[in-house]
Design an enzyme around this catalytic site. Sequence first.
Site: not given
Ligand code: GLA
Length: 687
Positions: A430, A475, A496
């Site tokens: 991430d 993306g 998200d």
């Molecule tokens: C980002 C990701 C989420 C999740 C959070 C965790 O926002 O896109 O899917 O993993 O971090 O902090």
Amino acid sequence: MIFALGMLVSPSAQGLLGSFARTIRSVVRLRSTVGRVVLLAWMALGCHALAAVADTTWLDEMDLSRSKHAAGHLGRDKPLSIAGKTYQRGVATHGKSTIWIEPNGADRFTATVGVDDGAEKKPAVQFRVFVDGKKAFDSGAMKYGQAAKPVDVSLSGAKVVLLLVSDAGDGARHDLGNWADAKLEYSGTKPSTVAGPLPREEAVILTPKPGPAPRINGPRIYGARPGNPFLYRIPTQGERPITFAAEGLPASLKLDATTGIITGTTPKRGDYPITFTAKNSHGQTTRAFKLVSGDTLALTPSMGWNHWYAHYHHVSDKLMREAADVMISSGMADVGYEYVNIDDCWMNRVKSDDPMQVGPFRDSSGNILPNKHFPDMKQLTDYIHGKGLKAGIYTSPGPLTCAGFAGAYQHEAADAKQFADWGFDFLKYDWCHYRYVAEQETGPQLARFKKPYQLMGDLLKNQKRDMVFNLCQYGMLHVWTWGAEVGGNSWRTAGDLGFELDRVFEVALANAKHREYQKPGAWNDPDYIQIGFVGDAHSQAEPKPCPLTPTEQYSYMSLWALSASPLIYSGDMGKLDPFTLNVLCNPEVIDINQDPLGQCGRVIPCGEDLFVMIKDLEDGSKAIGLANAGELAAEVVAKWSDIDIQGKQLVRDVWRQHDLGTADGEYRAQVPRRGVVLLRLSPSQTP
Ligand code: GLA
């Protein structure tokens, strides 16, 4: 008595009743004929006035937080303005907007509508009012600068009212629409905007209960890397005990005939056709399965569970074990769910309300340390593997994760090895704090954005363990065009979804635009399935029932199936109810998702908010979704000429798992608000 009656009615009606009572008392005291005549006349007039009395509630004083893209005028710094005229009251909307109202016996809705003078791009906007699903007002396309139009709609006997603002065919950019002077007249209970999933709907279970005889589910094709540990639990519904067999199983693999779990070492490169058999006292079934030993993992979209939207920063070893238990006991594993994935917050951070999460990031040799909620990662993955399931973990290429826990920056090799040694089978990587690293670097942006993923992708490939690589960077820079190249098995195509759950249709449509980049082993990922009990993404509070209507929840799953999106459930496994399980666990829906061709459906628009999504399947049949992203029920027609189908087709209702007969030339269905009718069409054998 009059006073008591007054208590039951509105304040203005109470005032009228009060003066009515005072007048009766004084006039009756006259005891004269004149007095009585006056009294009777006054009563007749007064009663008439009383019947006509109504209170007013302004739209801008109602709870608009339940509405989409609408803000009360009182919250704005400028008055509403249409064609040069200003309005002191009203509601401003931005883009497509919906306001659902329960009129509670209100008589009328009145307003003045038009495009706000502040709309920079001079858009056209359309205003509509629907009363119990029927159109009661339609402004038609209203241009910027056009004089306002009056709205006057009778609400007599109405149960639910929808105020809808949409673009008038010129796209929704800068669409500022005004419901100026908007108000409802009522006598009785005050009208309110509708709380909760809109509009109210009964949760109907469409998926038939699985029978007692065995039914083997799951992917028909499965990739694994030669020489690495192999683990696969044959997903099978049916009454236990079941006896399993696997014809054609390579010698390096072993099947446990009572659990259906296959373990061992992946054989040398090549394709291995295997036939699984499952037998119990009610019957026997077989299913073809192809093991492809090679470089590519995730030949079908990953299926599993991720803790994020259920537990956020409250995750622990205990919760992960419970999730694995439920994946088995609920039957989810019997339809193909297999990954039990930890998201963020398993490491330490510098400061936390929870002392168990505070500690050194790494040991003296630089190895990442889990926080105290995870006493032994190896034991945790052993526990998950013992059930035939797989385990996933999360980190960030940045120095910190999104939630501020220790990330992998400058420790990538050590962390990749550690994850493999701990026994993880899946990594979500991430971006988050890597932003600050990329900002400091020089060179082309694309190269800087690819770099951390290429680095981790290469490291994972070189572990003696299969680890599916899930890119999470929302993306950026068209990740779908290069995600596979850096070793990704899937990549999020957007931000998200937890922050915009009411946009599942829109998110699925945006995701499908990148369909050509998707193939077995490389998937577009529009994010997790958030139904059942989910924690609000903003407050990260305790899980509550999902805010989507039952129809929307079916649509969510249907669209993810048609898109061949990873099916990672992210809700509370401890609170799975029969409705949620029926949405998650229909094996015919999952078969569409897991089809070996790995195609994301093509989208064919067929009217405002209406589209057909069509996905070719390996056996020559097609999955189609008749979709209505709009706010009211509508007929959707799938024309063979549009969806590239010839001849008579057998039509199967996939959710209900029953055949609907044959169709030739087209298929039409009434599709509810925000609904998808999911069908499978196979060439009919009958002439
Ligand atoms: C980002 C990701 C989420 C999740 C959070 C965790 O926002 O896109 O899917 O993993 O971090 O902090």
